[in-house]
Design a protein around this motif. Structure first.
Motif: not given
Length: 289
Positions: A52-53, A63-64, A70-72, A89-90
């Protein structure tokens, strides 16, 4: 570029360098979504992982929103696989699924390797997660560079990622850099990029320096850009290099009865190794908030 690559390798490298990796939003939301979908898959194909970064920075979103994107691609479209890891990091990275690898081949027209494993976590190198993410950022950062007035002014216009470089040319003599970039402008100089995340011993620096020399003289790349998240690491490298330039030109190799490197070699290394400290603070802010 004066090079000792064979013709086939050079043609392959040029194919990778010519892939368009410059992200641009579309004229409407549908086109922007399509552009992001394609770029994210291309990034995964070329660097093995994204997070996500990297996505939030590249697309200029929160970030959201990056996580939703990415989740999609992972959960709805089945193009990516989410891998949870404490090394990121995430706490997560994304890599290509089998379906995503097939789609990437269509987009890129280059080989895209997919290795099916029992666990998704085995598809990535856990020890190199932060290194690989930062390396992807740097190689993409040079392409997405803008001047003070907001005009696109890339530092380089093409790249070869570390996995691609290692597949194209495997040798113990060459220094396998973390990527190649082709500088913008008339000269189109090919430069090796090294992401330095940790301090190394003088002996290790000595070995690496000699391999840089071999690769520079063979024309595998014409400059070496050293990049790090730490100013101190770059200062330490420069300190060792200064010592080694003096020592290697005066110490004799028992096998050849000659100095390990000539003064001309030392001058070449000093001219062609560039310490890119301008990226230190960016990497710190992005990956170590």
């Amino acid at each position: 570029m004066s090079s000792h690559w064979n013709k086939d390798d050079m043609m392959t490298i040029e194919r990778y360098l010519d892939i368009n990796m410059h992200y641009q939003p579309g004229k409407n939301n549908n086109q922007t979504g399509k552009n992001r979908r394609e770029m994210t898959v291309k990034l995964c194909a070329r660097f093995n992982i994204v997070d996500p970064i990297l996505i939030a920075w590249l697309y200029g979103v929160s970030h959201r929103r990056a996580l939703e994107h990415l989740n999609n691609l992972a959960n709805k479209e089945g193009l990516l696989i989410c891998v949870h890891t404490i090394r990121a990091p995430t706490g997560r990275v994304y890599t290509l699924s089998y379906q995503g690898a097939n789609y990437a081949r269509q987009l890129l027209s280059i080989p895209v390797i997919f290795r099916k494993t029992a666990k998704p976590s085995l598809q990535i190198n856990q020890n190199a997660v932060i290194h690989n993410l930062q390396n992807a950022y740097i190689l993409m950062r040079g392409i997405h560079h803008y001047d003070a007035e907001g005009r696109h002014a890339p530092m380089w216009d093409g790249l070869v990622s570390e996995p691609e470089f290692c597949r194209i040319y495997a040798s113990n003599s060459i220094r396998n850099v973390d990527g190649l970039v082709r500088e913008s402008g008339h000269n189109k100089t090919i430069c090796g990029v090294e992401m330095e995340n940790s301090f190394k011993t003088k002996a290790t620096r000595n070995t690496i320096l000699l391999r840089y020399l071999y690769s520079l003289k063979q024309g595998h790349y014409e400059k070496v850009f050293l990049v790090s998240q730490s100013h101190d690491i770059l200062k330490d490298i420069r300190r060792f290099h200064t010592q080694l330039f003096d020592e290697l030109t005066t110490a004799y190799n028992k096998k050849t009865k000659q100095p390990f490197i000539t003064t001309h070699d030392a001058d070449l290394l000093q001219q062609r190794i560039i310490y890119r400290s301008k990226f230190c603070d960016e990497l710190q802010k992005l990956f170590y908030p």
